[in-house]
Design a protein around this motif. Structure first.
Motif, mmCIF file in Angstrom:
data_model
loop_
_atom_site.group_PDB
_atom_site.id
_atom_site.type_symbol
_atom_site.label_atom_id
_atom_site.label_comp_id
_atom_site.label_asym_id
_atom_site.label_seq_id
_atom_site.Cartn_x
_atom_site.Cartn_y
_atom_site.Cartn_z
ATOM 1 N N ASP A 56 0.807 -1.226 0.000
ATOM 2 C CA ASP A 56 0.000 0.000 0.000
ATOM 3 C C ASP A 56 0.839 1.274 0.000
ATOM 4 O O ASP A 56 0.402 2.310 -0.485
ATOM 5 N N PHE A 57 2.028 1.201 0.552
ATOM 6 C CA PHE A 57 2.831 2.411 0.714
ATOM 7 C C PHE A 57 3.726 2.731 -0.478
ATOM 8 O O PHE A 57 4.253 3.834 -0.581
ATOM 9 N N ASN A 58 3.916 1.765 -1.393
ATOM 10 C CA ASN A 58 4.775 2.054 -2.544
ATOM 11 C C ASN A 58 4.136 1.763 -3.896
ATOM 12 O O ASN A 58 4.741 2.008 -4.942
ATOM 13 N N LYS A 59 2.903 1.229 -3.872
ATOM 14 C CA LYS A 59 2.297 0.789 -5.130
ATOM 15 C C LYS A 59 2.191 1.898 -6.175
ATOM 16 O O LYS A 59 2.380 1.664 -7.365
ATOM 17 N N GLY A 60 1.897 3.125 -5.722
ATOM 18 C CA GLY A 60 1.788 4.232 -6.664
ATOM 19 C C GLY A 60 3.088 4.548 -7.366
ATOM 20 O O GLY A 60 3.100 5.041 -8.504
ATOM 21 N N LYS A 61 4.217 4.236 -6.695
ATOM 22 C CA LYS A 61 5.531 4.554 -7.251
ATOM 23 C C LYS A 61 6.066 3.455 -8.165
ATOM 24 O O LYS A 61 6.833 3.737 -9.087
ATOM 25 N N VAL A 62 5.689 2.202 -7.882
ATOM 26 C CA VAL A 62 6.313 1.089 -8.611
ATOM 27 C C VAL A 62 5.471 0.557 -9.767
ATOM 28 O O VAL A 62 5.998 -0.182 -10.609
ATOM 29 N N GLU A 63 4.190 0.907 -9.830
ATOM 30 C CA GLU A 63 3.329 0.327 -10.864
ATOM 31 C C GLU A 63 3.757 0.708 -12.274
ATOM 32 O O GLU A 63 3.695 -0.120 -13.192
ATOM 33 N N GLY A 65 6.710 1.199 -13.405
ATOM 34 C CA GLY A 65 7.838 0.354 -13.776
ATOM 35 C C GLY A 65 7.420 -1.070 -14.084
ATOM 36 O O GLY A 65 7.938 -1.701 -15.017
ATOM 37 N N ILE A 66 6.472 -1.597 -13.304
ATOM 38 C CA ILE A 66 5.982 -2.962 -13.540
ATOM 39 C C ILE A 66 5.315 -3.058 -14.911
ATOM 40 O O ILE A 66 5.587 -3.988 -15.690
ATOM 41 N N ILE A 67 4.458 -2.102 -15.211
ATOM 42 C CA ILE A 67 3.763 -2.103 -16.505
ATOM 43 C C ILE A 67 4.774 -1.995 -17.642
ATOM 44 O O ILE A 67 4.671 -2.701 -18.664
ATOM 45 N N GLU A 68 5.768 -1.136 -17.483
ATOM 46 C CA GLU A 68 6.786 -0.970 -18.523
ATOM 47 C C GLU A 68 7.560 -2.266 -18.740
ATOM 48 O O GLU A 68 7.815 -2.674 -19.888
ATOM 49 N N GLU A 69 7.936 -2.929 -17.642
ATOM 50 C CA GLU A 69 8.675 -4.191 -17.753
ATOM 51 C C GLU A 69 7.833 -5.273 -18.417
ATOM 52 O O GLU A 69 8.352 -6.113 -19.166
ATOM 53 N N GLY A 83 -2.912 -16.338 1.716
ATOM 54 C CA GLY A 83 -4.218 -16.384 1.068
ATOM 55 C C GLY A 83 -4.234 -15.800 -0.331
ATOM 56 O O GLY A 83 -3.218 -15.770 -1.025
ATOM 57 N N MET A 84 -5.392 -15.302 -0.713
ATOM 58 C CA MET A 84 -5.604 -14.823 -2.078
ATOM 59 C C MET A 84 -5.293 -13.338 -2.186
ATOM 60 O O MET A 84 -5.827 -12.537 -1.419
ATOM 61 N N PRO A 85 -4.410 -12.946 -3.109
ATOM 62 C CA PRO A 85 -4.104 -11.520 -3.280
ATOM 63 C C PRO A 85 -5.334 -10.704 -3.651
ATOM 64 O O PRO A 85 -6.345 -11.245 -4.107
ATOM 65 N N VAL A 86 -5.235 -9.403 -3.436
ATOM 66 C CA VAL A 86 -6.228 -8.385 -3.800
ATOM 67 C C VAL A 86 -7.361 -8.297 -2.784
ATOM 68 O O VAL A 86 -7.884 -7.212 -2.524
ATOM 69 N N ILE A 87 -7.764 -9.418 -2.148
ATOM 70 C CA ILE A 87 -8.841 -9.391 -1.169
ATOM 71 C C ILE A 87 -8.356 -8.708 0.108
ATOM 72 O O ILE A 87 -7.551 -9.260 0.854
ATOM 73 N N SER A 88 -8.810 -7.481 0.353
ATOM 74 C CA SER A 88 -8.366 -6.670 1.492
ATOM 75 C C SER A 88 -6.855 -6.461 1.498
ATOM 76 O O SER A 88 -6.243 -6.255 2.544
ATOM 77 N N ASP A 89 -6.251 -6.555 0.345
ATOM 78 C CA ASP A 89 -4.821 -6.340 0.171
ATOM 79 C C ASP A 89 -4.615 -5.557 -1.117
ATOM 80 O O ASP A 89 -5.507 -5.508 -1.979
ATOM 81 N N PRO A 90 -3.435 -4.943 -1.293
ATOM 82 C CA PRO A 90 -3.184 -4.179 -2.522
ATOM 83 C C PRO A 90 -3.222 -5.077 -3.756
ATOM 84 O O PRO A 90 -2.968 -6.282 -3.662
ATOM 85 N N PHE A 92 -5.749 -4.457 -6.691
ATOM 86 C CA PHE A 92 -6.807 -4.214 -7.671
ATOM 87 C C PHE A 92 -6.425 -3.081 -8.618
ATOM 88 O O PHE A 92 -6.824 -3.071 -9.785
ATOM 89 N N GLU A 93 -5.614 -2.121 -8.118
ATOM 90 C CA GLU A 93 -5.190 -1.017 -8.982
ATOM 91 C C GLU A 93 -4.307 -1.533 -10.126
ATOM 92 O O GLU A 93 -4.415 -1.087 -11.271
ATOM 93 N N LEU A 94 -3.418 -2.473 -9.801
ATOM 94 C CA LEU A 94 -2.542 -3.053 -10.813
ATOM 95 C C LEU A 94 -3.344 -3.846 -11.836
ATOM 96 O O LEU A 94 -3.086 -3.766 -13.047
ATOM 97 N N VAL A 95 -4.335 -4.597 -11.366
ATOM 98 C CA VAL A 95 -5.194 -5.362 -12.281
ATOM 99 C C VAL A 95 -5.932 -4.413 -13.223
ATOM 100 O O VAL A 95 -6.017 -4.649 -14.432
ATOM 101 N N ALA A 96 -6.462 -3.320 -12.671
ATOM 102 C CA ALA A 96 -7.178 -2.341 -13.503
ATOM 103 C C ALA A 96 -6.251 -1.733 -14.548
ATOM 104 O O ALA A 96 -6.636 -1.557 -15.717
#
Length: 274
Positions: A56-63, A65-69, A83-90, A92-96
């Motif tokens: 949650d604290f770095n997703k805005g900065k690293v996304e 780069g991830i998309i570019e890679e 457990g399962m990612p995205v459920i009450s965890d960071p 969904f923004e990356l998926v979108a």
């Protein structure tokens, strides 16, 4: 260029699937909430894929780069601590963003604590609402719990061990007879599932129910007011008394759900008893 949204065990490593292990071994990078936690998992299964923090604290900065890679052809796995990612965890923004960019992704499934707790609760699950974590401040938590307790569908939420007593106290104060289920340490050695009326459950916390581990609360839905209003006020009071409420509790409940003054219901009740 692909993202694999990969579920991992809630606590018991034997629940790791062959497909999940194979995926984590073959992607270029594993995105994880806490590299220290995920390192324990990858070490156990001899997975040497590089780990990269995504939370949650770095997703805005690293996304970006991830998309570019990914456009350059690299593959990623997204995992959570358990457990399962995205459920009450960071995530969904990356998926979108991947949808918007036309990039491919797949789901490698695992269990989520709230679905397993619902299965173990013995409370109807035909319709339910998942509320995740409650707000942090006491006032907002109480307001949210009042909303949940008025909800006619089964409700599921997560709670921490140091707040579970306070949360149950609010629930019991609103409706001590409401059925609730507590699940803790799901899939682990000291797994526990208990189903009781809220006021009884509150008394069990700290004794029969240990205050260790993460908790999942499943709360029975409120009775439909439309059904309750089909009977006269005094019949409603008597019905609740037959279910086990004291006259005082039944009078308060009827007044609350019907929007009546408690004194008026009290006076009418005692008038019928003369």
């Amino acid at each position: 260029m692909k993202l694999y949204i990969t579920g991992t065990p809630l606590g018991n490593l034997d629940d790791m699937t062959y497909r999940a292990i194979d995926t984590l071994r073959n992607v270029d990078v594993i995105l994880c909430e806490d590299t220290r936690t995920t390192r324990k998992l990858t070490t156990h299964f001899d997975i040497d894929t590089p780990l990269r923090a995504y939370h949650d604290f770095n997703k805005g900065k690293v996304e970006d780069g991830i998309i570019e890679e990914m456009h350059e052809g690299r593959t990623f796995a997204l995992v959570t601590d358990a457990g399962m990612p995205v459920i009450s965890d960071p995530g969904f923004e990356l998926v979108a963003r991947m949808q918007d960019a036309g990039l491919a992704y797949s789901i490698i499934p695992s269990g989520s604590a709230f679905t397993l707790a619902l299965v173990a609760s013995g409370i109807p699950s035909y319709e339910f609402t998942y509320f995740g974590f409650l707000p942090k401040t006491n006032a907002k938590r109480k307001k949210k719990l009042q909303e949940i307790m008025a909800h006619e569908r089964t409700s599921v939420l997560y709670e921490s061990p140091h707040k579970i007593k306070d949360t149950l106290a609010v629930i019991a104060d609103i409706d001590g007879h409401r059925t609730v289920s507590i699940s803790r340490e799901i899939t682990k050695k000291f797994e526990q599932h208990v189903r009781r009326p809220a006021d009884e459950m509150l008394q069990m916390l700290g004794s029969e129910i240990s205050l260790k581990g993460e908790f999942v609360l499943v709360i029975e839905g409120a009775e439909s007011e439309a059904v309750e209003f089909d009977i006269p006020v005094m019949e409603h009071v008597e019905a609740l008394i037959k279910e086990g409420m004291t006259p005082k509790q039944a009078i308060k409940k009827v007044a609350d759900v019907r929007g009546l003054k408690k004194q008026d219901v009290y006076d009418e009740f005692h008038e019928t008893k003369k």
